[in-house]
Design a protein around this motif. Structure first.
Motif, PDB file in Angstrom:
ATOM      1  N   TYR A   1      12.273   7.464   4.518  1.00 35.02           N
ATOM      2  CA  TYR A   1      11.254   8.474   4.223  1.00 35.02           C
ATOM      3  C   TYR A   1      11.194   8.756   2.727  1.00 35.02           C
ATOM      4  N   SER A   2      12.344   8.928   2.088  1.00 38.19           N
ATOM      5  CA  SER A   2      12.386   9.304   0.684  1.00 38.19           C
ATOM      6  C   SER A   2      11.815   8.208  -0.210  1.00 38.19           C
ATOM      7  N   ILE A   3      12.161   6.951   0.070  1.00 36.57           N
ATOM      8  CA  ILE A   3      11.646   5.834  -0.727  1.00 36.57           C
ATOM      9  C   ILE A   3      10.130   5.756  -0.597  1.00 36.57           C
ATOM     10  N   GLU A   4       9.622   5.820   0.620  1.00 33.83           N
ATOM     11  CA  GLU A   4       8.181   5.705   0.826  1.00 33.83           C
ATOM     12  C   GLU A   4       7.441   6.917   0.273  1.00 33.83           C
ATOM     13  N   ASN A   5       8.084   8.078   0.322  1.00 39.13           N
ATOM     14  CA  ASN A   5       7.482   9.273  -0.242  1.00 39.13           C
ATOM     15  C   ASN A   5       7.320   9.138  -1.751  1.00 39.13           C
ATOM     16  N   GLU A   6       8.298   8.541  -2.401  1.00 38.61           N
ATOM     17  CA  GLU A   6       8.232   8.333  -3.842  1.00 38.61           C
ATOM     18  C   GLU A   6       7.238   7.230  -4.207  1.00 38.61           C
ATOM     19  N   MET A   7       7.203   6.181  -3.373  1.00 40.93           N
ATOM     20  CA  MET A   7       6.292   5.067  -3.630  1.00 40.93           C
ATOM     21  C   MET A   7       4.828   5.449  -3.362  1.00 40.93           C
ATOM     22  N   GLY A   8       4.622   6.380  -2.463  1.00 36.70           N
ATOM     23  CA  GLY A   8       3.274   6.770  -2.108  1.00 36.70           C
ATOM     24  C   GLY A   8       2.616   5.861  -1.104  1.00 36.70           C
ATOM     25  N   SER A   9       3.408   5.033  -0.413  1.00 35.11           N
ATOM     26  CA  SER A   9       2.846   4.091   0.565  1.00 35.11           C
ATOM     27  C   SER A   9       3.963   3.558   1.440  1.00 35.11           C
ATOM     28  N   PRO A  10       3.627   2.970   2.599  1.00 36.75           N
ATOM     29  CA  PRO A  10       4.662   2.356   3.444  1.00 36.75           C
ATOM     30  C   PRO A  10       5.331   1.186   2.720  1.00 36.75           C
ATOM     31  N   VAL A  11       6.640   1.096   2.893  1.00 37.71           N
ATOM     32  CA  VAL A  11       7.412   0.027   2.256  1.00 37.71           C
ATOM     33  C   VAL A  11       8.199  -0.765   3.288  1.00 37.71           C
ATOM     34  N   PHE A  12       8.794  -0.053   4.231  1.00 37.70           N
ATOM     35  CA  PHE A  12       9.651  -0.687   5.222  1.00 37.70           C
ATOM     36  C   PHE A  12       8.807  -1.296   6.350  1.00 37.70           C
TER      37      PHE A  12
ATOM     38  N   SER B   1       7.164  -3.621  15.999  1.00 33.95           N
ATOM     39  CA  SER B   1       5.833  -4.215  16.091  1.00 33.95           C
ATOM     40  C   SER B   1       5.491  -5.172  14.964  1.00 33.95           C
ATOM     41  N   GLY B   2       6.333  -5.278  13.952  1.00 35.82           N
ATOM     42  CA  GLY B   2       5.967  -6.037  12.769  1.00 35.82           C
ATOM     43  C   GLY B   2       6.402  -7.479  12.726  1.00 35.82           C
ATOM     44  N   PHE B   3       7.198  -7.931  13.701  1.00 37.53           N
ATOM     45  CA  PHE B   3       7.744  -9.292  13.635  1.00 37.53           C
ATOM     46  C   PHE B   3       7.457 -10.073  14.911  1.00 37.53           C
ATOM     47  N   ASN B   4       6.333  -9.826  15.522  1.00 34.28           N
ATOM     48  CA  ASN B   4       5.989 -10.467  16.786  1.00 34.28           C
ATOM     49  C   ASN B   4       5.263 -11.786  16.538  1.00 34.28           C
ATOM     50  N   GLY B   5       6.012 -12.881  16.596  1.00 33.25           N
ATOM     51  CA  GLY B   5       5.443 -14.202  16.362  1.00 33.25           C
ATOM     52  C   GLY B   5       6.015 -14.827  15.109  1.00 33.25           C
TER      53      GLY B   5
ATOM     54  N   ALA C   1       7.662 -14.605   9.582  1.00 37.73           N
ATOM     55  CA  ALA C   1       7.881 -15.301   8.312  1.00 37.73           C
ATOM     56  C   ALA C   1       7.232 -14.555   7.149  1.00 37.73           C
ATOM     57  N   THR C   2       5.976 -14.139   7.318  1.00 42.58           N
ATOM     58  CA  THR C   2       5.278 -13.486   6.211  1.00 42.58           C
ATOM     59  C   THR C   2       5.833 -12.102   5.917  1.00 42.58           C
ATOM     60  N   ARG C   3       6.073 -11.305   6.968  1.00 46.61           N
ATOM     61  CA  ARG C   3       6.614  -9.962   6.723  1.00 46.61           C
ATOM     62  C   ARG C   3       8.066 -10.044   6.266  1.00 46.61           C
ATOM     63  N   GLY C   4       8.802 -11.047   6.772  1.00 42.43           N
ATOM     64  CA  GLY C   4      10.166 -11.231   6.300  1.00 42.43           C
ATOM     65  C   GLY C   4      10.216 -11.583   4.829  1.00 42.43           C
TER      66      GLY C   4
ATOM     67  N   LEU D   1       7.903 -10.828   2.605  1.00 40.26           N
ATOM     68  CA  LEU D   1       7.485  -9.646   1.865  1.00 40.26           C
ATOM     69  C   LEU D   1       8.628  -8.644   1.749  1.00 40.26           C
ATOM     70  N   SER D   2       9.354  -8.451   2.835  1.00 40.48           N
ATOM     71  CA  SER D   2      10.489  -7.522   2.811  1.00 40.48           C
ATOM     72  C   SER D   2      11.558  -8.006   1.837  1.00 40.48           C
ATOM     73  N   ALA D   3      11.826  -9.316   1.843  1.00 39.10           N
ATOM     74  CA  ALA D   3      12.811  -9.874   0.921  1.00 39.10           C
ATOM     75  C   ALA D   3      12.384  -9.668  -0.527  1.00 39.10           C
ATOM     76  N   ALA D   4      11.091  -9.832  -0.801  1.00 41.58           N
ATOM     77  CA  ALA D   4      10.587  -9.635  -2.164  1.00 41.58           C
ATOM     78  C   ALA D   4      10.755  -8.191  -2.601  1.00 41.58           C
ATOM     79  N   ARG D   5      10.487  -7.260  -1.706  1.00 38.83           N
ATOM     80  CA  ARG D   5      10.656  -5.844  -2.047  1.00 38.83           C
ATOM     81  C   ARG D   5      12.122  -5.532  -2.352  1.00 38.83           C
ATOM     82  N   VAL D   6      13.035  -6.116  -1.589  1.00 38.56           N
ATOM     83  CA  VAL D   6      14.454  -5.877  -1.820  1.00 38.56           C
ATOM     84  C   VAL D   6      14.883  -6.489  -3.154  1.00 38.56           C
ATOM     85  N   LEU D   7      14.465  -7.720  -3.415  1.00 36.05           N
ATOM     86  CA  LEU D   7      14.873  -8.410  -4.641  1.00 36.05           C
ATOM     87  C   LEU D   7      14.346  -7.724  -5.897  1.00 36.05           C
TER      88      LEU D   7
END
Length: 605
Positions: free
Chosen positions: A200-211, A216-220, A225-228, A230-236
């Motif tokens: 909550y705190s990270i997304e509140n500071e960013m002003g948008s969803p991050v996680f 529901s986000g990894f079905n298929g 692959a694409t969301r994974g 993207l998530s890796a890029a955000r972490v890096l």
């Protein structure tokens, strides 16, 4: 499973039901406080309150630091009006803007929310739509009076997404919000606050969803692959550090060791405190001096006689199940890994007796391959699997004494209670059995939960079971003083269909096999729905008091008028008579689990 239950799915006699309209106020001709068919009526999009208004104890840690066990002192709170908060607009960094653009491409073209179960327009409709935070606000008692034993706070947890979902969204994916009604001397104050998790705190500071949305986000394969990536890029790039937790704390609450916790089974507990004016502070993410790893169940069991709390965690990697407990002072005891659970299972809840802990290895399991290659949920059903119940000594040091018993077709999501019989040579458990379990996540409106009594003879290994009601019932609660002991009464929510709750019934579980056990009921009325109720004893410290001498409380929402109310019902009366009704200053969305905390316990937090 269906064959076992078919003979018991008969309708109740009309005399067992009492349907009374909850709200007698004439329907208003003005527009309700929310648009019933719009799912984004109160979700903020890219505009957030000033960061100084919301304490973020978790953001004081750098990513390399481990979570602190001792919570920092709470920061002063400044309650800004929504209109003032909306003037603050968070300008995203360039990297965030790029990631969000890529996220929009995934959500609109690669993996759009096609199925109703993950379409935000469907999932967040009506009273499932989220609301903004509400500072402590006085409520009006419009019927009866609040009993003196209710001095304290009823707090209920539930999902409430901070931002409008951009893509697929499951009901379980929302940020945790606590709705607390603080009662003192017959007066009530409502407060709604987010659990200030790391997410909550990270997304509140960013002003948008991050996680990403786990359910529901990894079905298929393509979506994963694409969301994974993207998530890796955000972490890096340092947008967030998953080591600090990605949980939502949106499921339940627990009180033990003089601490109140908001819980979600994908993360560590978050310590919560209620202020004297009824506000809610998040004190921090707690790892119990580094002894609690990764996550903990959202359904720990509290033995009110000893003050101990019993819990577990589960996951997709061995050991798939780990059992542990906390002593009366809230100190975590060593883990007991359960390696005899040979594949990952969906273990949402469990039960304890005075001698044992009881786990259910059901037909729902964690299946990452099915999620990636089959396009399904991260948890999936295996109809060929034979359900099992595992029984381990309550204070076991290792798993050497665990025993597993086959219980075909038994799929426990919530365990209500259990106790020992026959000098500890048998155990009895009460739990709703989910029929048509394949619909548990995708079509909750199609499931039927049949409350069963299961008895296991530990000497012979014989397992017997029978339903105690034919109705669609779940979210059953009891007098907390009877946890891990033989009880007579349950108070269960009526699915109409799930996840909407149209009423509450009182069950007498002492009745003999094949008898309908419903002895009282309260239906909320046309267009009125509640949630899990909670039992509050009139005299919680009196061992001579009757088990059902107390009140059943719940939030109830009227979809016809857009109003929400807090109901107090007499647990002893044959119709669960309403003894007090509190009109809430704004609607409370449907949610999950809650509890009542006495004023004396609130003062210890």
């Amino acid at each position: 499973m269906d064959a076992f239950s078919s003979s018991f799915l008969s309708t109740l006699p009309p005399s067992k039901l009492r349907s009374t309209a909850m709200f007698t106020t004439p329907r208003s001709t003005s527009t309700p406080s929310y648009a019933p068919h719009l799912y984004n009526s109160s979700v903020r999009i890219e505009e957030k309150p000033p960061t100084s208004n919301i304490p973020r104890t978790t953001r004081k840690k750098t990513p390399s630091q481990s979570p602190k066990t001792q919570p920092p002192p709470p920061l002063p709170k400044v309650n800004a009006s929504p209109s003032l908060a909306a003037k603050k607009r968070v300008e995203p960094k360039l990297s965030t803007w790029i990631f969000n653009t890529f996220d929009d491409i995934i959500n609109n073209f690669i993996d759009p929310p096609i199925r109703p179960s993950v379409d935000p327009r469907h999932v967040l409709s009506h009273n499932f739509a989220p609301v903004d935070e509400l500072p402590p606000t006085e409520c009006e008692v419009i019927q009866g009076s609040l009993p003196s034993c209710l001095d304290g706070a009823y707090i209920r947890n539930g999902p409430n997404p901070q931002y409008l979902p951009r893509g697929p969204y499951h009901l379980f994916d929302g940020d945790g919000m606590l709705h607390s009604i603080r009662i003192s001397k017959g007066k009530a104050t409502l407060c709604s606050r987010y659990v200030k998790t790391y997410k909550y705190s990270i997304e509140n500071e960013m002003g948008s969803p991050v996680f990403p949305s786990v359910f529901s986000g990894f079905n298929g394969l393509t979506a994963a692959a694409t969301r994974g990536a993207l998530s890796a890029a955000r972490v890096l790039t340092g947008e967030y550090n998953p080591a600090n937790g990605i949980g939502l704390a949106n499921t339940s609450l627990a009180l033990f060791g003089n601490r109140l916790y908001a819980l979600g089974e994908s993360d560590l507990p978050y310590s919560i405190r209620l202020t004297s004016n009824g506000d809610i502070d998040t004190l921090g993410r707690i790892d119990f001096d580094g002894k609690l790893f990764m996550s903990m169940t959202a359904h720990p069991k509290i033995d009110t006689d000893t003050g101990e709390a019993f819990a577990f965690r589960y996951g997709p990697m061995p050991p798939y199940l780990t059992y542990f407990y906390f002593d009366v002072n809230g100190n975590k005891q060593p883990d007991v890994p359960i390696f005899s659970l040979s594949r990952p299972s969906f273990l949402h809840d469990f039960a304890i007796t005075k001698k044992y802990a009881i786990f259910a290895d059901i037909q729902i399991g964690m299946n990452p391959m099915e999620m990636i290659f089959g396009g399904g949920s991260p948890v999936a059903t295996d109809p060929s699997k034979v359900s099992r119940i595992g029984v381990i000594p309550r204070y076991a040091k290792d798993e050497s004494e665990i025993r597993w018993f086959d219980v075909p077709g038994f799929n426990l999501i919530h365990a209500t209670n259990a106790w020992d019989e026959d000098d500890g040579n048998a155990i009895v458990m009460l739990a709703p059995n989910i029929l048509s379990v394949e619909h548990t996540l995708e079509r909750m409106d199609l499931i039927h939960a049949l409350v069963e009594k299961v008895r296991i003879d530990l000497r012979t290994g014989l397992v017997t079971r029978h339903p105690i009601s034919a109705r669609n019932l779940d979210f059953a609660v009891l007098n907390p003083a009877y946890a891990a002991k033989k009880n007579k009464y349950l108070y269960a929510a009526v699915g109409d269909p799930m996840p909407k709750i149209s009423g509450v019934v009182k069950l007498d579980v002492s009745k003999t096999e094949r008898q309908e056990c419903t002895v009282a009921s309260r239906m909320y009325g046309t267009g009125c729905f509640g949630g899990e109720s909670f039992f509050v004893a009139k005299e919680p410290g009196n061992p001579e008091a009757d088990e059902d001498d107390g009140y059943v409380v719940s939030y109830v929402h009227n979809e016809n008028t857009g109003e929400s109310r807090f109901l107090v019902m007499d647990a002893k009366s044959p119709d669960l008579d309403i003894v007090a009704t509190v009109k809430l200053p704004r609607r409370v969305p449907y949610g999950f689990h809650g509890l009542f905390v006495k004023e004396s316990d609130l003062n210890k937090l």
